[in-house]
Design a protein around this motif. Structure first.
Motif, PDB file in Angstrom:
ATOM      1  N   ARG A  35       0.800  -1.461  -0.200  1.00  0.00           N
ATOM      2  CA  ARG A  35       0.195   0.368   0.221  1.00  0.00           C
ATOM      3  C   ARG A  35       0.941   0.939   0.047  1.00  0.00           C
ATOM      4  O   ARG A  35       0.466   2.365  -0.512  1.00  0.00           O
ATOM      5  CB  ARG A  35      -0.603   0.115   1.264  1.00  0.00           C
ATOM      6  CG  ARG A  35      -1.936   1.106   1.572  1.00  0.00           C
ATOM      7  CD  ARG A  35      -2.372   1.115   2.689  1.00  0.00           C
ATOM      8  NE  ARG A  35      -3.563   0.509   2.767  1.00  0.00           N
ATOM      9  CZ  ARG A  35      -5.009   0.684   1.814  1.00  0.00           C
ATOM     10  NH1 ARG A  35      -4.828   0.932   1.165  1.00  0.00           N
ATOM     11  NH2 ARG A  35      -5.994  -0.607   1.339  1.00  0.00           N
ATOM     12  N   THR A  36       1.680   0.944   0.712  1.00  0.00           N
ATOM     13  CA  THR A  36       2.712   2.304   0.382  1.00  0.00           C
ATOM     14  C   THR A  36       3.910   2.747   0.259  1.00  0.00           C
ATOM     15  O   THR A  36       4.994   3.242   0.020  1.00  0.00           O
ATOM     16  CB  THR A  36       3.934   2.534   2.737  1.00  0.00           C
ATOM     17  OG1 THR A  36       4.298   1.306   2.845  1.00  0.00           O
ATOM     18  CG2 THR A  36       2.380   2.641   3.905  1.00  0.00           C
ATOM     19  N   ASP A  37       3.957   1.593  -1.297  1.00  0.00           N
ATOM     20  CA  ASP A  37       4.785   1.442  -1.938  1.00  0.00           C
ATOM     21  C   ASP A  37       6.674   1.068  -1.937  1.00  0.00           C
ATOM     22  O   ASP A  37       7.313   1.603  -2.244  1.00  0.00           O
ATOM     23  CB  ASP A  37       4.521   2.165  -3.361  1.00  0.00           C
ATOM     24  CG  ASP A  37       3.341   2.738  -4.104  1.00  0.00           C
ATOM     25  OD1 ASP A  37       2.805   1.574  -4.453  1.00  0.00           O
ATOM     26  OD2 ASP A  37       2.706   3.728  -4.025  1.00  0.00           O
ATOM     27  N   PHE A  38       6.655   0.384  -0.822  1.00  0.00           N
ATOM     28  CA  PHE A  38       8.108   0.216  -0.469  1.00  0.00           C
ATOM     29  C   PHE A  38       8.460  -1.237  -1.046  1.00  0.00           C
ATOM     30  O   PHE A  38       9.966  -1.025  -0.692  1.00  0.00           O
ATOM     31  CB  PHE A  38       8.220  -0.057   1.370  1.00  0.00           C
ATOM     32  CG  PHE A  38       7.970   1.261   2.323  1.00  0.00           C
ATOM     33  CD1 PHE A  38       8.501   2.773   1.941  1.00  0.00           C
ATOM     34  CD2 PHE A  38       7.260   1.095   3.641  1.00  0.00           C
ATOM     35  CE1 PHE A  38       8.656   3.941   2.538  1.00  0.00           C
ATOM     36  CE2 PHE A  38       7.002   2.403   4.127  1.00  0.00           C
ATOM     37  CZ  PHE A  38       7.607   3.425   3.618  1.00  0.00           C
ATOM     38  N   LYS A  39       7.400  -2.323  -1.190  1.00  0.00           N
ATOM     39  CA  LYS A  39       8.738  -3.255  -2.117  1.00  0.00           C
ATOM     40  C   LYS A  39       7.297  -3.210  -3.646  1.00  0.00           C
ATOM     41  O   LYS A  39       6.698  -2.863  -4.010  1.00  0.00           O
ATOM     42  CB  LYS A  39       7.938  -4.605  -1.311  1.00  0.00           C
ATOM     43  CG  LYS A  39       8.745  -4.431   0.164  1.00  0.00           C
ATOM     44  CD  LYS A  39      10.110  -5.532  -0.271  1.00  0.00           C
ATOM     45  CE  LYS A  39      10.489  -5.665   0.737  1.00  0.00           C
ATOM     46  NZ  LYS A  39      11.139  -7.048   1.596  1.00  0.00           N
ATOM     47  N   ALA A 109      -6.582  -1.221  -6.116  1.00  0.00           N
ATOM     48  CA  ALA A 109      -6.610  -0.541  -4.871  1.00  0.00           C
ATOM     49  C   ALA A 109      -7.696  -1.543  -3.922  1.00  0.00           C
ATOM     50  O   ALA A 109      -8.056  -1.483  -2.715  1.00  0.00           O
ATOM     51  CB  ALA A 109      -7.265   0.738  -4.280  1.00  0.00           C
ATOM     52  N   ASP A 110      -8.600  -1.796  -5.265  1.00  0.00           N
ATOM     53  CA  ASP A 110      -9.959  -2.969  -3.770  1.00  0.00           C
ATOM     54  C   ASP A 110      -9.700  -4.281  -3.571  1.00  0.00           C
ATOM     55  O   ASP A 110      -9.860  -4.424  -2.902  1.00  0.00           O
ATOM     56  CB  ASP A 110     -11.246  -2.974  -5.026  1.00  0.00           C
ATOM     57  CG  ASP A 110     -11.816  -1.488  -5.018  1.00  0.00           C
ATOM     58  OD1 ASP A 110     -11.750  -0.723  -4.814  1.00  0.00           O
ATOM     59  OD2 ASP A 110     -12.740  -1.408  -6.687  1.00  0.00           O
ATOM     60  N   ILE A 111      -9.027  -4.703  -4.189  1.00  0.00           N
ATOM     61  CA  ILE A 111      -8.053  -5.852  -3.828  1.00  0.00           C
ATOM     62  C   ILE A 111      -7.129  -6.277  -2.821  1.00  0.00           C
ATOM     63  O   ILE A 111      -7.234  -6.748  -2.158  1.00  0.00           O
ATOM     64  CB  ILE A 111      -7.425  -6.864  -4.917  1.00  0.00           C
ATOM     65  CG1 ILE A 111      -8.976  -6.568  -6.538  1.00  0.00           C
ATOM     66  CG2 ILE A 111      -6.827  -8.006  -5.115  1.00  0.00           C
ATOM     67  CD1 ILE A 111      -7.971  -7.508  -7.230  1.00  0.00           C
ATOM     68  N   LEU A 112      -6.686  -5.264  -2.457  1.00  0.00           N
ATOM     69  CA  LEU A 112      -4.920  -4.912  -1.875  1.00  0.00           C
ATOM     70  C   LEU A 112      -6.316  -4.527  -0.175  1.00  0.00           C
ATOM     71  O   LEU A 112      -6.487  -4.914   0.597  1.00  0.00           O
ATOM     72  CB  LEU A 112      -4.620  -3.300  -2.142  1.00  0.00           C
ATOM     73  CG  LEU A 112      -3.590  -3.515  -1.526  1.00  0.00           C
ATOM     74  CD1 LEU A 112      -2.367  -4.712  -0.825  1.00  0.00           C
ATOM     75  CD2 LEU A 112      -2.416  -2.154  -1.529  1.00  0.00           C
ATOM     76  N   GLN A 116      -6.086  -7.387   3.195  1.00  0.00           N
ATOM     77  CA  GLN A 116      -5.859  -6.232   4.540  1.00  0.00           C
ATOM     78  C   GLN A 116      -6.819  -6.613   5.248  1.00  0.00           C
ATOM     79  O   GLN A 116      -6.681  -7.224   6.503  1.00  0.00           O
ATOM     80  CB  GLN A 116      -5.814  -5.326   3.744  1.00  0.00           C
ATOM     81  CG  GLN A 116      -4.595  -4.675   3.758  1.00  0.00           C
ATOM     82  CD  GLN A 116      -3.965  -3.286   3.954  1.00  0.00           C
ATOM     83  OE1 GLN A 116      -5.059  -1.601   3.190  1.00  0.00           O
ATOM     84  NE2 GLN A 116      -3.045  -3.062   4.256  1.00  0.00           N
ATOM     85  N   LYS A 117      -8.473  -6.168   4.707  1.00  0.00           N
ATOM     86  CA  LYS A 117      -9.477  -6.805   5.362  1.00  0.00           C
ATOM     87  C   LYS A 117      -9.183  -8.203   5.726  1.00  0.00           C
ATOM     88  O   LYS A 117      -9.631  -8.867   7.541  1.00  0.00           O
ATOM     89  CB  LYS A 117     -10.536  -6.157   4.778  1.00  0.00           C
ATOM     90  CG  LYS A 117     -10.957  -4.457   5.046  1.00  0.00           C
ATOM     91  CD  LYS A 117     -12.292  -4.141   4.331  1.00  0.00           C
ATOM     92  CE  LYS A 117     -12.315  -3.112   4.226  1.00  0.00           C
ATOM     93  NZ  LYS A 117     -13.206  -2.196   3.219  1.00  0.00           N
ATOM     94  N   GLU A 118      -9.646  -8.908   4.680  1.00  0.00           N
ATOM     95  CA  GLU A 118      -9.545 -10.872   5.321  1.00  0.00           C
ATOM     96  C   GLU A 118      -8.495 -10.943   6.481  1.00  0.00           C
ATOM     97  O   GLU A 118      -8.204 -11.430   7.108  1.00  0.00           O
ATOM     98  CB  GLU A 118      -8.693 -11.198   3.889  1.00  0.00           C
ATOM     99  CG  GLU A 118      -9.010 -12.671   4.006  1.00  0.00           C
ATOM    100  CD  GLU A 118      -8.412 -13.288   3.035  1.00  0.00           C
ATOM    101  OE1 GLU A 118      -8.551 -14.138   2.603  1.00  0.00           O
ATOM    102  OE2 GLU A 118      -7.384 -12.864   1.990  1.00  0.00           O
ATOM    103  N   SER A 119      -6.953 -10.249   6.345  1.00  0.00           N
ATOM    104  CA  SER A 119      -6.076 -10.342   6.940  1.00  0.00           C
ATOM    105  C   SER A 119      -5.803 -10.277   8.347  1.00  0.00           C
ATOM    106  O   SER A 119      -5.718 -10.285   9.195  1.00  0.00           O
ATOM    107  CB  SER A 119      -4.651 -10.152   6.051  1.00  0.00           C
ATOM    108  OG  SER A 119      -4.419 -10.774   5.453  1.00  0.00           O
TER     109      SER A 119
END
Length: 136
Positions: A35-39, A109-112, A116-119
């Motif tokens: 999400r933060t584009d670190f990787k 963005a929707d899948i991400l 995240q919500k699933e995790s």
């Protein structure tokens, strides 16, 4: 009180539940870095793919052990997540691989957000399960 198969199941499940909590924390960190584009998504999703099938297998083992130990309440608490795991596994991407997270689609963005919500939901479930197994 004798040491029963049910007691063994709860002890083994407690240890394996701790491992599942670490798997889920890894996923939460991975999705946050995406999400933060670190990787790079390819570098981030490849190790995460290797954790999905073991997570599903360990949770299936929980259900099998509790069924054999005739712990019906505990089995009933785990069945909804088992069904969800089976649904996710059989509705994985169409390329036929045993992966759940496609590097290209996970950047949507929707899948991400969904991942995240699933995790976070799984983390809550596994934490509640951990304390349930601990005090059972």
């Amino acid at each position: 009180m004798a040491f029963t198969f049910a007691a063994f199941c709860y002890m083994l499940t407690l240890v394996l539940c701790a491992a599942l909590i670490f798997f889920i924390i890894w996923h939460i960190i991975a999705f946050d870095e995406l999400r933060t584009d670190f990787k790079n998504p390819i570098d981030q999703c490849n190790p995460g793919r290797a954790l999905v099938v073991p997570e599903y297998s360990i949770h299936g083992l929980f259900c099998l052990m509790f069924m054999c130990a005739e712990e019906w309440v505990t089995l009933g608490l785990n069945i909804p997540l088992l069904f969800y795991h089976l649904w996710r596994y059989f509705h994985r991407p169409a390329d036929g691989s045993e992966v759940m997270y496609d590097p290209v689609s996970v950047m949507n963005a929707d899948i991400l957000n969904y991942c995240q919500k699933e995790s976070w939901c799984k983390l809550g479930f596994y934490l509640l399960s951990f304390f349930y197994y601990l005090y059972r």
